[in-house]
Design a protein around this motif. Structure first.
Motif, PDB file in Angstrom:
ATOM      1  N   GLN A   1       0.864  -1.177  -0.037  1.00  0.00           N
ATOM      2  CA  GLN A   1      -0.124   0.086   0.016  1.00  0.00           C
ATOM      3  C   GLN A   1       0.954   1.313  -0.017  1.00  0.00           C
ATOM      4  OE1 GLN A   1      -3.048  -0.350  -0.305  1.00  0.00           O
ATOM      5  NE2 GLN A   1      -3.625  -2.460   0.468  1.00  0.00           N
TER       6      GLN A   1
ATOM      7  N   TYR B   1      -3.114   4.439   2.672  1.00  0.00           N
ATOM      8  CA  TYR B   1      -4.615   4.458   2.264  1.00  0.00           C
ATOM      9  C   TYR B   1      -5.024   3.119   1.507  1.00  0.00           C
ATOM     10  CZ  TYR B   1      -8.345   6.339  -0.498  1.00  0.00           C
ATOM     11  OH  TYR B   1      -9.793   6.677  -1.330  1.00  0.00           O
TER      12      TYR B   1
ATOM     13  N   ASN C   1      -8.144   1.363  -0.303  1.00  0.00           N
ATOM     14  CA  ASN C   1      -9.173   1.434  -1.377  1.00  0.00           C
ATOM     15  C   ASN C   1     -10.565   0.794  -0.831  1.00  0.00           C
ATOM     16  OD1 ASN C   1      -8.314   3.511  -3.844  1.00  0.00           O
ATOM     17  ND2 ASN C   1      -6.950   1.743  -3.867  1.00  0.00           N
TER      18      ASN C   1
ATOM     19  N   GLU D   1      -3.891   3.250  -8.365  1.00  0.00           N
ATOM     20  CA  GLU D   1      -2.899   2.064  -8.142  1.00  0.00           C
ATOM     21  C   GLU D   1      -1.937   2.050  -9.226  1.00  0.00           C
ATOM     22  OE1 GLU D   1      -2.765  -0.168  -5.686  1.00  0.00           O
ATOM     23  OE2 GLU D   1      -4.759  -0.012  -4.609  1.00  0.00           O
TER      24      GLU D   1
ATOM     25  N   GLU E   1      -4.891  -5.739  -7.303  1.00  0.00           N
ATOM     26  CA  GLU E   1      -4.752  -4.652  -5.918  1.00  0.00           C
ATOM     27  C   GLU E   1      -5.937  -4.173  -5.562  1.00  0.00           C
ATOM     28  OE1 GLU E   1      -2.767  -4.937  -8.521  1.00  0.00           O
ATOM     29  OE2 GLU E   1      -0.879  -4.921  -7.671  1.00  0.00           O
TER      30      GLU E   1
ATOM     31  N   ASP F   1      -7.384  -5.110  -1.783  1.00  0.00           N
ATOM     32  CA  ASP F   1      -7.840  -4.101  -0.847  1.00  0.00           C
ATOM     33  C   ASP F   1      -9.278  -4.386  -0.414  1.00  0.00           C
ATOM     34  OD1 ASP F   1      -5.722  -2.555  -1.605  1.00  0.00           O
ATOM     35  OD2 ASP F   1      -6.542  -0.990  -2.233  1.00  0.00           O
TER      36      ASP F   1
HETATM   37 CA    CA Z   1      -4.222  -0.575  -2.522  1.00  0.00          CA
END
Ligand code: CA
Length: 226
Positions: A50, A98, A100, A116, A181, A185
């Motif tokens: 991340q 952070y 998502n 991303e 990704e 998340d």
């Molecule tokens: Ca991410």
């Protein structure tokens, strides 16, 4: 009025007053003593892969589960994050990540795919791009008003100072290059049972009110003391 009925009336008045005072005191103390509703997880969210803002080795990790389409996340990014940055991140005591959290449909996904891509190809440009997406979120939007499009996301990348390969970004959005990704998340969103954005986790503690900066600050200070 007879003496006994006067006494009864007085009694009723005093009794009522006593009830009111008790109710007010109870309300006051129950408000004051009510423990916060922070949730303590057994493990802090995994921030491997991340984006991390600040000192990678900081003692305290602040994680935001956020959504580019969420008005409260824009507000958090513009009001709370700058205070965190000034008080802790710039000093290397805290870093911020952070994750998502796709709560607002296709547009959340498009913005997340774009961010991303920037994180992967241009990590040095990430935070400027991230903040500019929030900055360009219309202030008066209702949740359904569409404003995130692939073109808009490329335009934002063109407007910031940092260099971003715009063709690459457009292709990554359209082809969903970084969909894995987003899936990773989302797995954490489910694992941590995130219900609202922004959700802020500080070294494993999900804070009840992400806008209570004094509380956030006291949690961080406590972590730094331990
Ligand atoms: Ca991410």
């Amino acid at each position: 009025m007879s003496t006994s009925s006067t006494r009864t009336s007085k009694f009723i008045v005093i009794f009522t007053l006593a009830l009111v005072v008790t109710a007010v005191l109870f309300f006051f103390f129950s408000q004051k003593d009510e423990p916060n509703q922070d949730i303590i997880f057994s493990e802090h969210p995994d921030i491997n892969g991340q984006p991390i803002l600040g000192n990678q080795d900081a003692l305290v990790s602040v994680v935001e589960f956020g959504d580019y389409k969420c008005p409260a996340c824009k507000r958090w990014d513009e009001t709370i994050l700058p205070q965190l940055q000034e008080d802790f991140i710039d000093d290397g005591l805290v870093h911020y990540s952070y994750i998502n959290t796709l709560f607002h449909g296709e547009e959340s996904g498009l913005a997340a795919l774009a961010s991303e891509s920037v994180w992967h190809h241009h990590p040095e440009a990430f935070w400027e791009y991230h903040q500019e997406i929030f900055h360009q979120q219309p202030a008066s939007q209702n949740h359904d008003e569409a404003w995130v499009t692939p073109l808009k996301l490329v335009e934002i990348a063109a407007e910031i100072e940092a260099e971003i390969d715009l063709e690459q970004l457009a292709a990554d959005i359209i082809e969903q290059t970084f969909i894995d990704e987003l899936t990773a998340d989302t797995e954490q969103v489910i694992e941590y049972d995130i219900q609202l954005t922004p959700s802020i986790v500080i070294n494993g503690t999900l804070v009840e009110d992400p806008f209570d900066y004094e509380h956030i600050k006291s949690l961080i200070e406590k972590e730094l003391e331990d």
